[in-house]
Scaffold this active site. Structure first.
Site, mmCIF file in Angstrom:
data_model
loop_
_atom_site.group_PDB
_atom_site.id
_atom_site.type_symbol
_atom_site.label_atom_id
_atom_site.label_comp_id
_atom_site.label_asym_id
_atom_site.label_seq_id
_atom_site.Cartn_x
_atom_site.Cartn_y
_atom_site.Cartn_z
ATOM 1 N N ASP A 1 3.647 9.374 -0.914
ATOM 2 C CA ASP A 1 2.484 8.597 -0.494
ATOM 3 C C ASP A 1 2.185 7.544 -1.541
ATOM 4 O O ASP A 1 2.311 7.801 -2.747
ATOM 5 C CB ASP A 1 1.259 9.498 -0.326
ATOM 6 C CG ASP A 1 0.426 9.141 0.891
ATOM 7 O OD1 ASP A 1 0.504 7.993 1.341
ATOM 8 O OD2 ASP A 1 -0.306 10.019 1.387
ATOM 9 N N HIS B 1 0.799 -1.226 0.000
ATOM 10 C CA HIS B 1 0.000 0.000 0.000
ATOM 11 C C HIS B 1 0.829 1.273 0.000
ATOM 12 O O HIS B 1 0.305 2.345 -0.321
ATOM 13 C CB HIS B 1 -0.937 0.004 1.205
ATOM 14 C CG HIS B 1 -2.067 -0.969 1.091
ATOM 15 N ND1 HIS B 1 -3.349 -0.593 0.772
ATOM 16 C CD2 HIS B 1 -2.101 -2.320 1.228
ATOM 17 C CE1 HIS B 1 -4.130 -1.658 0.737
ATOM 18 N NE2 HIS B 1 -3.401 -2.718 1.010
#
Length: 472
Positions: free
Chosen positions: A363, A155
């Protein structure tokens, strides 16, 4: 249909409300709720000589929660996963703390999880392992004889080879990855980074269809950008209109524009840069003084880590300085909240925000960006300001893309967003919303599972079939 078995460090219990913006636990609960199955993870508890997992069922989902030995849990979570892998993947090399004892504890937890999970599995189960906490799990399950399909989804960002090589255990981690049938990453940038490492450093093979050969293993590496439950978020945003939260928010703003950021309190989110950029907006564009309020929601995390405590102090000082310099008796420029809010409340805040500020330094995806887009009023949408280093920037091309290291550049983007005419706001929002509605959490889940079900021998396999050999 094969049963889906999800493994993650964090398990959202069926009674827990979605109090945080985005987050892996919320995404997995929405994905698993669509098809049922088993969710295996850490119970949040530690105990010497931990017992077998606690198993219970709620609706279509069976939960299995495993307690961990206290020292193993510390070495695994605070030590290796968040002391080494998290800063590595977010390009914070100076923050990496690598200890061999932590690396061994990290592997012991995967071994323990595999031994606890194995009795709960049937041969035709499909196992889907989530995130950097459990990279070695497939290798441990294979040792115990599980031959079913195992997929892994990462992720957070995958670092470039030059960065990844700074981790002493880099070779062992990639060898662990080879025991999965499918490795999913957020973006094509991440895929290229991992494939380049495998080709140049691990001397593996790369073939069409995302097929990789590493020693005796054959597996696939593909990108699967994660989405949100767009329809549910649109519903929550519409339902917020006229409710108490919205009325209170509007009353507190007194007609001023709202800029909102929602981020976990983490050094990867670039919060000091965002605060500085908002201060620069008020300095360089004084016409916005008393006309815009910035709200930063930043739930506290990992308070036991000194760097996170230092970050919290830094933000409090920066926020106090901005308010001290620019506040009026009837206006406070910056609202800084260290607490989480329910999704319905966040939807109301997003819908009323002229600017959505999503500016991380690095991110994997950032679901807040997609939630902000989904919450907007199509007749009067706000503007998303998005870091180029968030995975979401690949999809949400209607955003104002910024470099979070450029404080003045971010302030300029804030000014552009606040001044943007309605027609341009609508056009940019529509381009973003098309992506959010197309690539939802449900499509993400189904796409990954569909690819995981395809055996690697369906694709080109072997150097005689046109594989590209590693160089160097």
């Amino acid at each position: 249909m094969a049963r889906l078995v999800i493994v993650s460090n964090r398990v959202a219990s069926p009674k827990e409300r979605a109090a945080k913006a985005g987050g892996l636990a919320v995404a997995l609960r929405e994905a698993l709720g669509q098809r049922g199955g088993l969710w295996f993870g850490w119970s949040g508890e530690t105990q010497t000589d931990p017992p077998p997992p606690k198993v219970f069922r709620s609706g279509r989902v069976t939960y299995a929660l495993q307690t961990l030995d206290p020292e193993d849990q510390r070495a695994h979570y605070a030590g290796y996963a968040n002391g080494a892998l998290w800063p590595l993947c977010h390009y914070r090399l100076g923050a990496i703390s690598y200890r061999r004892a932590d690396w061994l504890g990290y592997r012991r937890v995967s071994e323990h999880f595999a031994r606890s999970l194995m009795p709960l599995l049937t041969p035709d189960d499909t196992v889907w392992v989530h995130d950097y906490h459990f990279i070695p799990l497939a290798a441990e399950l294979r040792k115990l004889g599980f031959e079913g399909r195992i997929g892994y989804f990462h992720h957070i960002p995958w670092p470039t080879p030059e960065v990844f090589l700074t981790l002493p255990s880099h070779a062992a981690l990639v060898q662990d990855l080879s025991h999965y049938d499918l490795v999913g990453l957020q973006t094509e940038h991440d895929v290229r980074a991992l494939l380049t490492y495998i080709s140049s450093e691990a001397h593996g093979w790369i073939a069409p269809g995302g097929v990789v050969g590493l020693r005796e293993r054959r597996f696939r590496i593909l990108s699967f950008p994660i989405g949100i439950d767009a329809a549910a978020f649109v519903h929550d945003a519409k339902a917020s209109v006229g409710r108490d939260e919205e009325r209170r928010l509007e009353a507190s703003l007194a007609g001023r524009a709202l800029a909102v950021g929602v981020d976990r309190l983490d050094y990867s989110k670039g919060l000091p840069n965002k605060f500085a950029a908002f201060g620069e907006l008020l300095n360089a564009y004084p016409e916005h003084r008393s006309k815009v309020t910035m709200m930063q929601i930043a739930p506290v995390s990992r308070e036991e880590v000194a760097e996170y405590r230092a970050l919290r102090r830094e933000l409090e000082e920066l926020g106090g300085a901005i308010n001290g310099e620019y506040a009026e008796f009837d206006w406070v420029p910056l609202r800084y909240l260290n607490k989480a809010f329910p999704r319905a409340t966040l939807a109301a805040i997003y819908r009323n925000a002229r600017l959505g500020l999503v500016t991380p330094l690095r991110d994997g995806m950032n679901l807040v960006a997609k939630e902000y887009v989904a919450a907007q009023n199509p007749k009067d949408p706000g503007v998303l300001v998005l870091s180029r280093f968030a995975g979401a920037a690949d999809e949400l091309t209607g955003a104002l893309i910024v470099n979070p290291y450029d404080i003045e550049g971010m302030a300029e983007a804030f000014n552009v967003g606040l001044r943007m005419p309605l027609e341009e706001r609508k056009e940019r929002w529509r381009a973003n919303m098309d992506k959010v509605e197309t690539n939802t959490i449900h499509e993400w889940c189904e796409n990954f599972i569909a690819e995981l079900s395809r055996p690697v021998d369906q694709f080109t396999a072997g150097p005689e079939s046109g594989w590209t050999p590693a160089r160097g």
